[in-house]
Design an enzyme around this catalytic site. Sequence first.
Site, PDB file in Angstrom:
ATOM      1  N   ARG A 124       0.755  -1.244   0.066  1.00  7.18           N
ATOM      2  CA  ARG A 124       0.059  -0.025   0.028  1.00  7.18           C
ATOM      3  C   ARG A 124       0.928   1.305   0.006  1.00  7.18           C
ATOM      4  O   ARG A 124       1.179   1.882  -1.003  1.00  7.18           O
ATOM      5  CB  ARG A 124      -1.075   0.011   1.199  1.00  7.18           C
ATOM      6  CG  ARG A 124      -2.161   1.037   1.388  1.00  7.18           C
ATOM      7  CD  ARG A 124      -1.730   2.282   1.578  1.00  7.18           C
ATOM      8  NE  ARG A 124      -1.032   2.519   2.914  1.00  7.18           N
ATOM      9  CZ  ARG A 124      -0.530   3.551   3.488  1.00  7.18           C
ATOM     10  NH1 ARG A 124      -0.380   4.805   2.791  1.00  7.18           N
ATOM     11  NH2 ARG A 124      -0.128   3.595   4.584  1.00  7.18           N
ATOM     12  N   ASP A 125       1.335   1.634   1.175  1.00  9.22           N
ATOM     13  CA  ASP A 125       2.289   2.866   1.189  1.00  9.22           C
ATOM     14  C   ASP A 125       3.444   2.848   0.048  1.00  9.22           C
ATOM     15  O   ASP A 125       3.888   3.557  -0.522  1.00  9.22           O
ATOM     16  CB  ASP A 125       2.849   3.110   2.733  1.00  9.22           C
ATOM     17  CG  ASP A 125       3.073   4.456   2.892  1.00  9.22           C
ATOM     18  OD1 ASP A 125       3.744   5.236   2.077  1.00  9.22           O
ATOM     19  OD2 ASP A 125       2.985   4.847   3.984  1.00  9.22           O
ATOM     20  N   HIS A 159       4.816   4.292  12.832  1.00  7.38           N
ATOM     21  CA  HIS A 159       4.987   4.216  11.468  1.00  7.38           C
ATOM     22  C   HIS A 159       5.926   5.350  11.123  1.00  7.38           C
ATOM     23  O   HIS A 159       5.685   6.646  11.124  1.00  7.38           O
ATOM     24  CB  HIS A 159       3.423   4.795  10.802  1.00  7.38           C
ATOM     25  CG  HIS A 159       3.485   4.831   9.473  1.00  7.38           C
ATOM     26  ND1 HIS A 159       2.714   3.813   8.530  1.00  7.38           N
ATOM     27  CD2 HIS A 159       3.916   5.545   8.363  1.00  7.38           C
ATOM     28  CE1 HIS A 159       2.815   4.095   7.194  1.00  7.38           C
ATOM     29  NE2 HIS A 159       3.427   5.347   7.189  1.00  7.38           N
ATOM     30  N   HIS A 171       8.617   7.169   8.378  1.00  8.99           N
ATOM     31  CA  HIS A 171       9.161   6.998   7.017  1.00  8.99           C
ATOM     32  C   HIS A 171      10.802   7.663   7.307  1.00  8.99           C
ATOM     33  O   HIS A 171      10.993   8.053   8.348  1.00  8.99           O
ATOM     34  CB  HIS A 171       8.585   8.415   6.056  1.00  8.99           C
ATOM     35  CG  HIS A 171       7.164   7.912   5.689  1.00  8.99           C
ATOM     36  ND1 HIS A 171       7.143   7.274   4.162  1.00  8.99           N
ATOM     37  CD2 HIS A 171       5.917   7.718   6.035  1.00  8.99           C
ATOM     38  CE1 HIS A 171       6.041   6.858   4.087  1.00  8.99           C
ATOM     39  NE2 HIS A 171       5.106   7.003   5.219  1.00  8.99           N
ATOM     40  N   CYS A 227       3.901   9.196   0.764  1.00 13.54           N
ATOM     41  CA  CYS A 227       2.474   9.680   0.454  1.00 13.54           C
ATOM     42  C   CYS A 227       2.657  10.776  -0.646  1.00 13.54           C
ATOM     43  O   CYS A 227       3.403  11.509  -0.532  1.00 13.54           O
ATOM     44  CB  CYS A 227       2.006  10.369   1.811  1.00 13.54           C
ATOM     45  SG  CYS A 227       0.281  11.070   1.390  1.00 13.54           S
ATOM     46  N   ASN A 279       9.170   4.358   3.554  1.00 22.59           N
ATOM     47  CA  ASN A 279       9.123   3.820   5.205  1.00 22.59           C
ATOM     48  C   ASN A 279      10.353   3.176   5.248  1.00 22.59           C
ATOM     49  O   ASN A 279      11.123   2.842   4.402  1.00 22.59           O
ATOM     50  CB  ASN A 279       8.066   2.692   5.091  1.00 22.59           C
ATOM     51  CG  ASN A 279       6.480   3.444   4.921  1.00 22.59           C
ATOM     52  OD1 ASN A 279       6.206   3.595   3.841  1.00 22.59           O
ATOM     53  ND2 ASN A 279       5.960   3.700   5.896  1.00 22.59           N
TER      54      ASN A 279
END
Length: 300
Positions: free
Chosen positions: A16-17, A206, A208, A239, A248
Amino acid sequence: MFILPKKVTIIEVGPRDGLQNEKRQVDTDDKLAFIDRLQQAGIDEMELTSFVSPKWVPQMSDAKEIVTQTTKVGRQFVLAPNEKGAQLALEAGAKSIAVFVGVSDSFNQKNINRPTKDAVLALEPVIKNMKLQNIFVRACISTAFYCPYEGKINSKDVQSLCADFVSMGVDELSVADTVGRANPLECYELFMLLKDTFSDVLLTAHFHDTRKMALANIFASLQAGIDRFDTSAGGLGGCPFAPGATGNVATEDVVHMLDTLGIQTGVDVKKVCEAIDLIAPHVSRPIDSGMYRLYKNGQL
Ligand code: HMG
Ligand code: MG
């Protein structure tokens, strides 16, 4: 003396990310092969995809196919920003749904086209409805440390946004350094505060890794009692509406660090690297994590 957990849960966000910001469309079959191989590497919790507007994020436009064709092992999340996303996710059979709102208005305006308060108000009935259907709900809290548009974020504002979601019944808060600017002390302090305030929900970090601070931040978060981390195989991610942020923190580097600290994750670094081999030809960014480099040099 450091106090460390014996076990940590890795929530893989690569599909996803990791892929949402890729300009060239990655084929659904390639995404599915990546997901499958990550599951084989021992990943039990994963963010598979997002039910968002295909006009805003074209890369996630195959969300339905991804959900319906993924073997449902463990907790498989899909993201949904609003009622429509949640509806589509439920129709596709999703059992774990992640909503996402940033702390800062400017980021939310760019990311979901509305300010924080409006987004939270609109999500309240959606979350309550999902809880009635026994759906596991995680709330992703973006810009919890810094906003790309507003700078430093006040931790009281993070606490207040988290409190809103907890009062709606979410099961988990995933608290994000969206732009990769936090330092270990800021992570320790914020997570101590959140751990203290929200003892009844799962708390996840989470990170990055824009400034290569994420491993240090994870170590600091472990000290604050955090034992769940979102990570992305190959360090892919970012994002589209957070300019300047890179991927990430890499799953394989995090698992390696935890392995050396004697902390169990159930994840196999070599198998994660094999999963990266499947997706690397389809992404624009070179994979430069420490463990993947060793793997490619035959040194793992
Ligand atoms: P909008 O344009 O304000 O939406 O976008 P709207 O409600 O006005 O609707 C406009 C059109 O979009 C309508 O279609 C809706 O049906 C459709 P039309 O009538 O024009 O044909 N629509 C949708 N279609 C599919 N799925 C939906 C959906 N909702 C409306 N869910 C919206 C608002 C939220 C939809 C848009 O801004 C959007 O999709 N944003 C997503 C942005 C995104 O995916 N960002 C990345 C994920 S967050 C992240 O990466 C951060 C995180 O990793 C943590 C961290 O690192 O910080 C989680
Ligand atoms: Mg993110």
